[in-house]
Design an enzyme around this catalytic site. Structure first.
Site, PDB file in Angstrom:
ATOM      1  NE  ARG A  93      -8.763  -0.532  -4.159  1.00 48.56           N
ATOM      2  CZ  ARG A  93      -9.804   0.264  -4.338  1.00 48.56           C
ATOM      3  NH1 ARG A  93      -9.841   1.457  -3.743  1.00 48.56           N
ATOM      4  NH2 ARG A  93     -10.827  -0.126  -5.095  1.00 48.56           N
TER       5      ARG A  93
ATOM      6  CD  GLU B 117     -12.595  -3.608  -8.667  1.00 49.03           C
ATOM      7  OE1 GLU B 117     -13.005  -3.801  -9.839  1.00 49.03           O
ATOM      8  OE2 GLU B 117     -11.926  -4.426  -8.025  1.00 49.03           O
TER       9      GLU B 117
END
Length: 344
Positions: free
Chosen positions: A148, A202
């Site tokens: 992403r 993340e």
């Protein structure tokens, strides 16, 4: 552009918003000099080795309708006066972009380090982010190892007016390096290296990954889930706290990205909410209490100017048609002028 414009700022500023360089690698210093001669803007790029005996090499970047880039360098005598040279290259741009909406953002699921792609909305957000930074120089791109973030970086660069192509550098094995080698020097001049690093991922949400956020709050209680999500040093079950995420992300930034800025490179980072919050905590010198209230919207770029060893936050560029962001510094204004001349 009028001289007074150089010192104007845009009205809206957001309040809060892996390439492993070995010791043997050379450090680069870009000396940007705006020269207008017969309607052509020229930039001069210099590079030196760590050992002064390696000497200086100099190349010319000129704006033209053919998008000419760096020509073959010529050797110059080495100089011991390195401090004067560094003063000429004391301002670079740092762009931070949180990835666009992912499929699990849309489904309200904890994502963490699960490799989930963008939604259609996320693609649109990435393209819009690219429009906002289309007149800001980019020499290197860093992303996480997750798709992403990589999609966001690639889509954003499709909007850049310089039209250089981002190329992912595959350093995981000697074979990967060999197979991805570009053998045309002219093509290399029209590319931007993209470095992927797991340290920019993340934060890992452990046993929460894949769970619905609302259902998790119903099961464990809103207060407990809020503590897992927003506290600084309390991790979710088998996961990372923000503090743990910051340790790896900031260490990578200091070791690999900050030296590129020091050498005169303009850098873009496409990453995630928590890894970017960690980096912003370092850039803005936020406390652990201040950073937990920092929210970053998906697909909204943030611009920093790195000057004289300090990071100056400039908020989010508004739109490519508005000149305000380029008024922050003379260097950005000259770059915008060069791009305009290239297309006319």
């Amino acid at each position: 552009m009028a001289a007074t414009t150089f010192h104007q700022g845009i009205g809206s500023i957001q309040a809060h918003g892996c390439c492993r360089e070995s010791n043997s690698q050379k450090r680069f210093v870009n000396l940007y000099t705006g020269l207008v001669s017969k309607g052509v803007t020229v930039e001069i790029g210099a590079r030196r080795g760590r050992n002064c005996s390696h000497g200086w090499k100099l190349g010319v970047i000129q704006a033209s309708t053919s998008h000419t880039s760096v020509v073959d360098p010529v050797s110059l005598p080495s100089s011991n006066n390195t401090s004067d040279s560094r003063k000429k290259s004391n301002e670079t741009a740092l762009i931070l972009i949180r990835h666009g909406e992912s499929l699990w953002n849309e489904k309200n699921l904890f994502t963490g380090c699960v490799d989930v792609p963008l939604t259609k909305k996320g693609v649109e957000e990435a393209i819009e982010a690219g429009k906002r930074i289309s007149n800001i120089p980019v020499d290197m791109i860093y992303t996480s190892a997750l798709i992403r973030a990589q999609m966001t970086a690639m889509l954003a660069m499709t909007q850049h007016r310089r039209k250089k192509v981002p190329i992912i550098m595959h350093n995981e094995s000697e074979q990967a390096k060999a197979w991805s080698q570009v053998f045309s020097e002219e093509t290399k001049k029209q590319t931007i290296p993209v470095i992927t690093a797991w340290q920019l991922n993340e934060r890992m949400y452990g046993k929460l990954q894949g769970l619905n956020k609302q259902e998790t709050a119903d099961r464990y209680g809103k207060e407990q889930v809020h503590q897992w999500r927003r506290s600084y040093d309390i991790p979710p079950p088998n996961g990372e706290s923000l503090e743990m995420c910051a340790q790896r992300a900031v260490a990578y930034f200091k070791e690999h990205i900050e030296p590129q800025l020091l050498s005169g490179k303009h850098v873009m980072i496409a990453a995630h909410g928590n890894s970017l919050r960690s980096i912003i905590m370092y850039l803005d010198k936020l406390t652990s209490q201040e950073v937990i209230s920092l929210e970053l919207a998906t697909g909204i770029p943030m611009l920093y100017i790195f000057k004289e060893g300090k990071f100056i936050r400039r908020g989010s560029p508004v739109a490519p048609s508005e000149a305000g962001v380029y008024a922050y510094t003379r260097t950005l204004a000259l770059y915008r002028q060069k791009l305009d001349e290239m297309l006319h």
